[in-house]
Design a protein around this motif. Structure first.
Motif, PDB file in Angstrom:
ATOM      1  N   SER A 121      35.263 -19.887  18.364  1.00  0.00           N
ATOM      2  CA  SER A 121      35.431 -19.015  19.534  1.00  0.00           C
ATOM      3  C   SER A 121      36.587 -19.519  20.375  1.00  0.00           C
ATOM      4  O   SER A 121      37.708 -19.635  19.902  1.00  0.00           O
ATOM      5  CB  SER A 121      34.124 -18.901  20.340  1.00  0.00           C
ATOM      6  N   ASP A 122      36.326 -19.890  21.636  1.00  0.00           N
ATOM      7  CA  ASP A 122      37.385 -20.318  22.517  1.00  0.00           C
ATOM      8  C   ASP A 122      37.613 -21.838  22.420  1.00  0.00           C
ATOM      9  O   ASP A 122      38.527 -22.379  23.001  1.00  0.00           O
ATOM     10  CB  ASP A 122      37.006 -19.922  23.956  1.00  0.00           C
ATOM     11  N   THR A 123      36.718 -22.519  21.707  1.00  0.00           N
ATOM     12  CA  THR A 123      36.799 -23.978  21.647  1.00  0.00           C
ATOM     13  C   THR A 123      37.583 -24.396  20.413  1.00  0.00           C
ATOM     14  O   THR A 123      37.346 -23.890  19.317  1.00  0.00           O
ATOM     15  CB  THR A 123      35.372 -24.567  21.564  1.00  0.00           C
ATOM     16  N   ARG A 124      38.513 -25.297  20.600  1.00  0.00           N
ATOM     17  CA  ARG A 124      39.283 -25.760  19.432  1.00  0.00           C
ATOM     18  C   ARG A 124      39.564 -27.246  19.580  1.00  0.00           C
ATOM     19  O   ARG A 124      39.622 -27.779  20.700  1.00  0.00           O
ATOM     20  CB  ARG A 124      40.587 -24.968  19.301  1.00  0.00           C
ATOM     21  N   THR A 125      39.715 -27.914  18.443  1.00  0.00           N
ATOM     22  CA  THR A 125      40.073 -29.321  18.460  1.00  0.00           C
ATOM     23  C   THR A 125      41.456 -29.475  17.856  1.00  0.00           C
ATOM     24  O   THR A 125      41.723 -28.956  16.777  1.00  0.00           O
ATOM     25  CB  THR A 125      39.040 -30.146  17.666  1.00  0.00           C
ATOM     26  N   VAL A 126      42.322 -30.142  18.590  1.00  0.00           N
ATOM     27  CA  VAL A 126      43.681 -30.359  18.102  1.00  0.00           C
ATOM     28  C   VAL A 126      43.904 -31.858  17.932  1.00  0.00           C
ATOM     29  O   VAL A 126      43.240 -32.669  18.579  1.00  0.00           O
ATOM     30  CB  VAL A 126      44.730 -29.767  19.073  1.00  0.00           C
ATOM     31  N   PHE A 127      44.794 -32.190  17.035  1.00  0.00           N
ATOM     32  CA  PHE A 127      45.061 -33.600  16.732  1.00  0.00           C
ATOM     33  C   PHE A 127      46.474 -33.927  17.166  1.00  0.00           C
ATOM     34  O   PHE A 127      47.423 -33.242  16.772  1.00  0.00           O
ATOM     35  CB  PHE A 127      44.844 -33.854  15.237  1.00  0.00           C
ATOM     36  N   ARG A 128      46.589 -34.984  17.987  1.00  0.00           N
ATOM     37  CA  ARG A 128      47.905 -35.299  18.551  1.00  0.00           C
ATOM     38  C   ARG A 128      48.099 -36.793  18.680  1.00  0.00           C
ATOM     39  O   ARG A 128      47.143 -37.541  18.857  1.00  0.00           O
ATOM     40  CB  ARG A 128      48.034 -34.708  19.955  1.00  0.00           C
ATOM     41  N   THR A 129      49.346 -37.202  18.641  1.00  0.00           N
ATOM     42  CA  THR A 129      49.659 -38.605  18.893  1.00  0.00           C
ATOM     43  C   THR A 129      49.671 -38.842  20.397  1.00  0.00           C
ATOM     44  O   THR A 129      50.316 -38.100  21.136  1.00  0.00           O
ATOM     45  CB  THR A 129      51.050 -38.940  18.325  1.00  0.00           C
ATOM     46  N   CYS A 130      48.968 -39.863  20.829  1.00  0.00           N
ATOM     47  CA  CYS A 130      48.963 -40.201  22.259  1.00  0.00           C
ATOM     48  C   CYS A 130      50.337 -40.731  22.650  1.00  0.00           C
ATOM     49  O   CYS A 130      50.837 -41.657  22.030  1.00  0.00           O
ATOM     50  CB  CYS A 130      47.889 -41.247  22.538  1.00  0.00           C
ATOM     51  N   PRO A 131      50.960 -40.146  23.691  1.00  0.00           N
ATOM     52  CA  PRO A 131      52.306 -40.573  24.069  1.00  0.00           C
ATOM     53  C   PRO A 131      52.311 -41.614  25.190  1.00  0.00           C
ATOM     54  O   PRO A 131      53.354 -41.907  25.753  1.00  0.00           O
ATOM     55  CB  PRO A 131      52.921 -39.266  24.577  1.00  0.00           C
ATOM     56  N   LEU A 132      51.146 -42.166  25.535  1.00  0.00           N
ATOM     57  CA  LEU A 132      51.090 -42.959  26.766  1.00  0.00           C
ATOM     58  C   LEU A 132      51.565 -44.391  26.589  1.00  0.00           C
ATOM     59  O   LEU A 132      52.057 -45.003  27.525  1.00  0.00           O
ATOM     60  CB  LEU A 132      49.673 -42.943  27.346  1.00  0.00           C
ATOM     61  N   CYS A 133      51.356 -44.976  25.412  1.00  0.00           N
ATOM     62  CA  CYS A 133      51.900 -46.313  25.219  1.00  0.00           C
ATOM     63  C   CYS A 133      52.503 -46.396  23.836  1.00  0.00           C
ATOM     64  O   CYS A 133      52.676 -45.389  23.146  1.00  0.00           O
ATOM     65  CB  CYS A 133      50.867 -47.398  25.518  1.00  0.00           C
ATOM     66  N   GLU A 134      52.835 -47.596  23.394  1.00  0.00           N
ATOM     67  CA  GLU A 134      53.603 -47.744  22.152  1.00  0.00           C
ATOM     68  C   GLU A 134      52.736 -47.693  20.897  1.00  0.00           C
ATOM     69  O   GLU A 134      53.245 -47.713  19.785  1.00  0.00           O
ATOM     70  CB  GLU A 134      54.390 -49.057  22.193  1.00  0.00           C
ATOM     71  N   ALA A 135      51.403 -47.626  21.083  1.00  0.00           N
ATOM     72  CA  ALA A 135      50.524 -47.757  19.926  1.00  0.00           C
ATOM     73  C   ALA A 135      50.439 -46.491  19.077  1.00  0.00           C
ATOM     74  O   ALA A 135      50.007 -46.544  17.932  1.00  0.00           O
ATOM     75  CB  ALA A 135      49.134 -48.183  20.390  1.00  0.00           C
ATOM     76  N   THR A 136      50.819 -45.365  19.629  1.00  0.00           N
ATOM     77  CA  THR A 136      50.846 -44.077  18.903  1.00  0.00           C
ATOM     78  C   THR A 136      49.515 -43.692  18.255  1.00  0.00           C
ATOM     79  O   THR A 136      49.464 -43.249  17.100  1.00  0.00           O
ATOM     80  CB  THR A 136      51.964 -44.026  17.812  1.00  0.00           C
ATOM     81  N   CYS A 137      48.414 -43.856  18.987  1.00  0.00           N
ATOM     82  CA  CYS A 137      47.100 -43.512  18.429  1.00  0.00           C
ATOM     83  C   CYS A 137      46.966 -42.011  18.228  1.00  0.00           C
ATOM     84  O   CYS A 137      47.465 -41.218  19.032  1.00  0.00           O
ATOM     85  CB  CYS A 137      45.992 -43.942  19.376  1.00  0.00           C
TER      86      CYS A 137
END
Ligand SMILES: Nc1nc2c(c(=O)[nH]1)N[C@H]1C(S)=C(S)[C@@H](COP(=O)(O)OP(=O)(O)OC[C@H]3O[C@@H](n4cnc5c(=O)[nH]c(N)nc54)[C@H](O)[C@@H]3O)O[C@H]1N2
Ligand SMILES: Nc1nc2c(c(=O)[nH]1)N[C@H]1C(S)=C(S)[C@@H](COP(=O)(O)OP(=O)(O)OC[C@H]3O[C@@H](n4cnc5c(=O)[nH]c(N)nc54)[C@H](O)[C@@H]3O)O[C@H]1N2
Ligand code: SF4
Ligand SMILES: [Mo]
Length: 739
Positions: free
Chosen positions: A9-25
């Motif tokens: 429905s309106d809920t979705r899960t997206v996968f992204r690299t965290c841009p906050l530090c150098e670890a790129t989780c």
């Protein structure tokens, strides 16, 4: 918006690299419409395998933060008011025009903060803006951070980005100087879940040792913690190099065929005898010797150092000495040692030899400090603003920076920013720095922009690649558009000029940099924004021949395998050889030798600390990151407290040559005798800022103590550690004192 999202429905899960530090989780972010409802680590991410830290988890609050700017601000009658983008650009043009019209491009300075390299737009369009401004007054957070490593890499390997990283997943022996990866998650060393990787190292029978004046979270878990007197690591590292030569253990192995300078290094470290160095550093001679031999004996090993030793008086020497130790123990460019990253978007090397590396191509006006990597030390930006005369800086552009809190002698930075004729900031908050800006241009939040870690794939311990497309509609123009617009204004083309022209120039430059023909532009999807097309060009012309479409089909990233030995092909020195003892380094070792000797009685040296819930100065507007007791406490050893009649919880005044701050004393033997410790990034609650949560947890600015005159001369980085300070009980507050 994209196929990589799982939708219900309106809920979705997206996968992204965290841009906050150098670890790129990798993050798995659940959204309802444009609202983030949940953030967790992406268990399928090829690199981070589900790891997440409290900051990544706070992406939800960051996105929702009502104080985060959505529309541009212009200062009218001393107050910031929201305006349209067109009005904001017009205000920038009106502010810059008379200054640029004066004929001296150096009258406009630019300061690029840390998040610039955490965005896709920053590295690509930041450069375009600098070029457009034609100013030599370029400053960045690099000179309060990692410039020492760029300079040592440039001098040794010929390129400032040729920075070897510990091959953590295969090493047997890791020596960490002045870094706290358990909390910082690594720096110039991209390896998500460093806690997990360090545990795995121990589980397979390896060892890691931490040299640090404080028993940090990393040191607690280490096989050995070696406390050291702040500011004396270069001395210890040189003593270790000397041990290797003296005991016949210095062996370049495979590197010998293309390395020069070993004899010169041997001669230059002669003054660093174990007994004097032990007295200087407080580290027993036998420990120094043993650690050197352990590294030589290990099947594989690496020496690594970061902010504690590189944002320091002898920072470049520390950065250099670590790689010399790696080279002399057969660990440089070897699996399990210190290896060069191989980012998918960079072209494969074509063989040794290049233009080489030079600093000092120009010098700062006021203090005659040398240019390094196209920049001047940020510690001298206030001098350039405050000192009248020809070439004075009258206007400033800041992009993603908070120098008011992050640069040395904070009070003077304030004074300088307050005296500018014009200032424009590209920033998502009205904070301690941007409150001085005449115009503030907010970039879209992370979820509304595409992300590929251009900078940090260059320091990654595995060959991985990950593209995160934007997943919500932006509230305004992309950061690449904003920077392109500023570049056009700087070039005199006006606020109304379409940004296409700037984008075309950027794409041409990217092709040139990649050594590729512009024909490749015909292959990229013309419907993508220019910043994505630039990335696609880099991927296509990079060593792995990837495409953006191919990456987009892999939301958890692609794993291209472990690092492989890269030398001598990646050497960019003019003669294609590795310089173990570059002349500027050998010369500077004389300054270091002059610093040998025991500490004066009663000495206190101030060091920094990071907390798992901080990101330098800028995420304190999120309640669950900012709250907590004693966040800005001064850590002091009980003996040092005793000598000053202090008890736990006392209010104390910490004073340095340039200023003072008041803090609460926390007595703890986790800091070495003679060491005191305060975190950076605090000092909120300033007039004119719009940070309602941070204002409730203001803390104090440790950079009111750091000294703008105390720099590492080789790289211009400010000494942010080992600051000489005094500590005394604060006078009790009187009725009139402000709270
Ligand atoms: N949670 C959190 N993570 C962060 C950040 C943050 O603010 N918070 N910032 C990010 C950024 S921009 C960076 S650059 C990295 C930094 O990453 P790191 O360098 O790993 O982090 P620091 O905490 O600065 O670690 C410096 C260490 O040096 C020690 N130290 C200080 N002086 C000396 C000295 O003279 N000798 C020795 N041997 N040690 C010394 C300090 O006690 C500290 O443990 O962290 C990144 N990650
Ligand atoms: N005493 C002491 N001082 C230090 C340090 C230390 O260890 N001790 N560490 C130093 C280090 S390692 C660093 S890296 C520097 C950091 O120094 P700075 O980069 O000057 O400061 P930050 O706190 O990182 O501020 C980042 C700014 O970028 C904004 N921002 C966040 N995301 C974005 C974005 O996507 N786009 C734009 N345009 N803006 C954005 C934030 O609102 C904030 O204003 O501090 C240094 N200062
Ligand atoms: S460690 Fe760094 S990259 Fe990973 S979740 Fe935390 S802030 Fe994001
Ligand atoms: Mo940093």
């Amino acid at each position: 918006m994209t196929a990589d999202a799982t939708t219900s429905s309106d809920t979705r899960t997206v996968f992204r690299t965290c841009p906050l530090c150098e670890a790129t989780c990798g993050l798995a972010i659940t959204l309802e419409g444009d609202t983030v409802t949940h953030v967790r680590g992406d268990a399928d991410d090829v690199f981070s395998r589900g790891f997440i830290c409290p900051k990544g988890a706070a992406m939800k609050e960051l996105h929702a933060d009502p104080d985060r700017l959505r529309r541009p601000l212009v200062k009218r009658d001393g107050r910031h008011v929201e305006v349209s983008w067109a009005e904001a650009y017009a205000a920038v043009e009106a502010g810059l025009k008379p200054i640029l019209g004066g004929g001296d491009p150096n009258a406009v300075a630019i300061y690029l903060g840390n998040p610039v390299i955490h965005t896709l737009a920053g590295p690509i369009y930041g450069r375009a803006l600098i070029k457009a401004l034609k100013t030599r007054n370029v400053f960045s957070a690099s000179t309060v951070d990692q410039m020492a490593k760029h300079v040592s890499a440039g001098l040794m390997f010929g390129h400032p980005l040729s920075i070897p990283v510990p091959d953590i997943d295969r090493t047997d022996c890791l020596l960490i100087f002045g870094a706290n990866p358990w909390v910082s998650n690594g720096s110039l060393w991209t390896a998500p879940d460093l806690p997990g990787r360090l545990k795995a190292l121990q589980a397979r029978g390896g060892r890691f040792v931490v040299v640090d004046p404080r028993r940090t979270e990393t040191a607690e878990r280490a096989d050995e913690h070696v406390p050291i007197r702040p500011g004396t690591d270069a001395h210890m590292l040189c003593a270790m190099i000397r041990v290797l030569f003296e005991e016949g253990r210095a062996d370049l192995g495979r590197l010998a065929a293309f390395t020069d300078g070993s004899d010169a290094v041997r001669a230059a470290v002669e003054p660093f005898a174990l007994d004097v160095v032990a007295e200087t550093t407080g580290v027993p001679a036998e420990t120094i010797r043993r650690l050197a031999l352990e590294l030589a004996d290990a099947d594989s090993g690496a020496t690594y150092g970061r902010v504690g030793v590189q944002a320091a008086r002898f920072g470049t020497l520390c950065a250099w000495a670590a790689d010399v130790l790696n080279a002399l123990t057969g660990n440089l460019d070897a699996p399990g040692g210190a290896m060069f990253a191989q980012a998918a978007h960079t072209p494969a090397p074509t063989g040794p030899g290049g233009r080489g590396y030079k600093t000092g191509r120009w010098r700062s006006r006021v203090r005659d400090l040398p240019e390094v990597n196209g920049e001047l030390p940020c510690a001298t930006l206030p001098d350039e603003i405050l000192t009248p005369g020809e070439g004075q800086v009258r206007a400033l552009v800041t992009v993603a920076g908070n120098p008011a809190l992050s640069n040395p002698h904070g009070r003077r930075v304030d004074q300088a920013l307050g005296s500018l004729e014009f200032m424009v900031s590209v920033d998502c908050y009205l904070n301690e720095t941007t409150r001085f800006a005449d115009v503030v241009l907010p970039p879209p939040p992370p979820l509304a922009r595409g992300h590929y870690d251009l900078a940090f794939m260059g320091f990654a311990v595995r060959r991985v690649a990950n593209w995160s497309p934007p997943v919500i509609e932006p509230e305004g123009p992309d950061e690449s558009e904003i920077l392109a617009k500023l570049a056009l204004i700087a070039q005199g083309m006006g606020a109304e000029a379409p940004a296409d022209w700037a984008h075309a120039a950027v794409l041409q430059r990217v092709c040139r940099q990649q050594g590729a023909s512009t024909d490749v532009l015909g292959e990229v999807d013309p419907t993508r924004p220019a910043v994505e097309r630039a990335l696609d060009v880099m991927l296509r012309t990079g060593r792995d021949g990837l495409t953006l479409d191919a990456l987009e089909a892999q939301p958890h990233g692609v794993d291209l395998g472990p690092l492989e030995p890269a030398l001598p092909d990646t050497l960019s020195t003019p003669d294609g050889r590795l310089a173990l003892g570059p002349t500027p380094i050998l010369d500077d070792l004389k300054r270091l030798a002059g610093d040998l000797g025991p500490p004066p009685e009663g000495e206190l040296r101030l060091i920094g600390r990071r907390h798992p819930r901080t990101n330098n100065s800028w995420m304190h507007n999120i309640e669950r990151l900012a709250r907590g007791e004693g966040r800005c406490a001064l850590l002091i050893h009980p003996d040092d407290a005793d000598a000053r009649g202090l008890s736990n919880g006392d209010r104390v005044v910490v004073a340095s040559r340039v200023g003072e701050v008041e803090a609460e004393a926390e007595l703890t033997d986790s800091v070495a005798h003679g060491t005191v410790c305060l975190p950076h990034g605090w000092g909120h609650g300033r007039d004119g800022a719009r940070l309602s949560v941070a204002a409730r947890h203001p803390g104090v600015n440790t950079n009111d103590l750091t000294d703008h005159l105390d720099l590492d001369p080789l790289c211009g980085t400010a000494a942010l550690n080992a600051i000489p300070v005094t500590v005394a009980r604060a006078e009790p507050a009187t009725e009139e004192d402000p709270a």
